[in-house]
Design an enzyme around this catalytic site. Structure first.
Site, PDB file in Angstrom:
ATOM      1  NE  ARG A  26      -3.547  -0.351  -0.162  1.00 48.54           N
ATOM      2  CZ  ARG A  26      -4.774  -0.166   0.357  1.00 48.54           C
ATOM      3  NH1 ARG A  26      -5.257  -1.022   1.250  1.00 48.54           N
ATOM      4  NH2 ARG A  26      -5.510   0.860  -0.027  1.00 48.54           N
ATOM      5  CB  THR A  73       8.421  -4.083   2.155  1.00 47.95           C
ATOM      6  OG1 THR A  73       7.583  -4.866   3.013  1.00 47.95           O
ATOM      7  CG2 THR A  73       8.362  -4.627   0.740  1.00 47.95           C
ATOM      8  CE  LYS A  77      10.911  -3.931   6.756  1.00 47.59           C
ATOM      9  NZ  LYS A  77       9.986  -3.810   7.907  1.00 47.59           N
ATOM     10  N   GLY A 138       7.403 -12.641  18.814  1.00 45.70           N
ATOM     11  CA  GLY A 138       8.311 -12.893  17.702  1.00 45.70           C
ATOM     12  C   GLY A 138       9.648 -12.229  17.921  1.00 45.70           C
ATOM     13  N   GLY A 140      12.066 -11.716  15.164  1.00 44.49           N
ATOM     14  CA  GLY A 140      12.711 -11.437  13.889  1.00 44.49           C
ATOM     15  C   GLY A 140      13.049  -9.974  13.699  1.00 44.49           C
ATOM     16  NE  ARG A 167      14.682 -20.800  13.829  1.00 46.65           N
ATOM     17  CZ  ARG A 167      13.745 -21.442  13.135  1.00 46.65           C
ATOM     18  NH1 ARG A 167      12.591 -20.832  12.862  1.00 46.65           N
ATOM     19  NH2 ARG A 167      13.947 -22.669  12.705  1.00 46.65           N
TER      20      ARG A 167
END
Length: 304
Positions: A26, A73, A77, A138, A140, A167
């Protein structure tokens, strides 16, 4: 006539969003709406690129006076951070960038506007105390921005719920650099623990928290906190529905996208991060309208 800022810029200027896949983005709707309000002659497009293609794409535009910047995006990144010749303090601390700014001397500046996006979306959704308890789902790349945003909201520390702690090393390191200690917590603890937080930021992909939402709904907890779910398609997510039923306020990821775009627009129009835009509230209203959201107003941070 386009206002000059330092060295002469070519008009029309160019900017774009890059990532893979890119058809759902968008960002073109948002940026074009903002530049119409500001009277900026910037042609904003979209390019579908994978990580291996980004360096060559960037290098081909270095030194071109028409190019202002790139919105970055997933999954680019980290690659964008490597392309930058210099990163802002925030971009350096977070370790990934979602914005590349082409400078007149041919160098690239990397910045992370996801942090401003999270802060703006959370504050627009509901009341946040001066020193909030913050949880992140999360570990990440977006989680590092969420940790930085927690610090921006005044949180002294942040709890990060993950399935695989090994991670989440980059997120823990980012917290150390930012002065926001990160405590990793087991995913199974989340359903019972989350209602006690003032702010929860889910950085998971679509449906990534569906199991958590089902278990939380079974516990029927009550909350007064604010949930930001970075996933915005489909919406509402299972987690957002469960949070709303529990009494909490919810911000969809599209609101994060709106507010992070505001900071990118500052940079692509020759301003610094956080520098006010002319008619800024009109710009935000135009962005909201462009993606079908109610006009959002960000209250001033609470005094501590």
């Amino acid at each position: 006539m386009q206002r000059e800022r330092g060295p002469v810029r070519v008009s029309p200027a160019r900017a774009a969003v890059v990532g893979h896949p890119i058809g759902h983005s968008r960002s073109p709707d948002l940026h074009r709406a903002a530049y119409a309000v500001l009277g900026e002659d910037i042609d904003y497009g979209a390019h579908d690129l994978v990580e291996e293609q980004l360096p060559a794409f960037v290098d081909a535009r270095r030194g071109d006076p028409a190019w202002r910047g790139l919105s970055v995006t997933m999954p680019l990144k980290s690659a964008a951070a490597a392309c930058a010749d210099e990163r802002t303090g925030l971009g350096e601390a977070v370790g990934v960038v979602n914005t590349l700014v082409f400078r007149p001397d041919g160098t690239l500046l990397g910045h992370n506007t996801d942090v401003a996006g999270i802060v703006g979306a959370v504050r627009a959704a509901g009341a946040v105390p001066g020193t909030p308890r913050v949880a992140v789902l999360g570990g990440g790349g977006t989680a590092t921005a969420a940790v930085a945003a927690a610090g921006g909201l005044g949180a002294p520390a942040v709890d990060v719920f993950v399935r695989a702690p090994a991670r989440a090393g980059r997120t823990v390191e980012a917290g150390c650099r930012l002065g926001v200690p990160v405590r990793l917590r087991a995913w199974d603890e989340a359903p019972g623990a989350l209602p006690g937080y003032d702010v929860v930021v889910s950085t998971l992909p679509p449906h990534g928290a569906d199991d958590l939402a089902e278990r939380a709904a079974a516990l029927a907890p009550a909350t007064t906190g604010v949930l930001l779910d970075a996933a915005y398609d489909p919406w509402p997510s299972a987690l957002a529905r469960a949070w709303t039923r529990a009494g909490g306020a919810v911000a969809p990821g599209i609101d994060m996208l709106i507010f992070q775009a505001v900071d990118q627009i500052r940079l692509f129009t020759g301003r610094g991060p956080g520098e006010p835009l002319p008619r800024e509230q009109d710009v935000i209203a135009a962005l909201c309208t462009a993606v079908g959201r109610p006009v959002r107003v960000v209250p001033s941070p609470p005094r501590t």
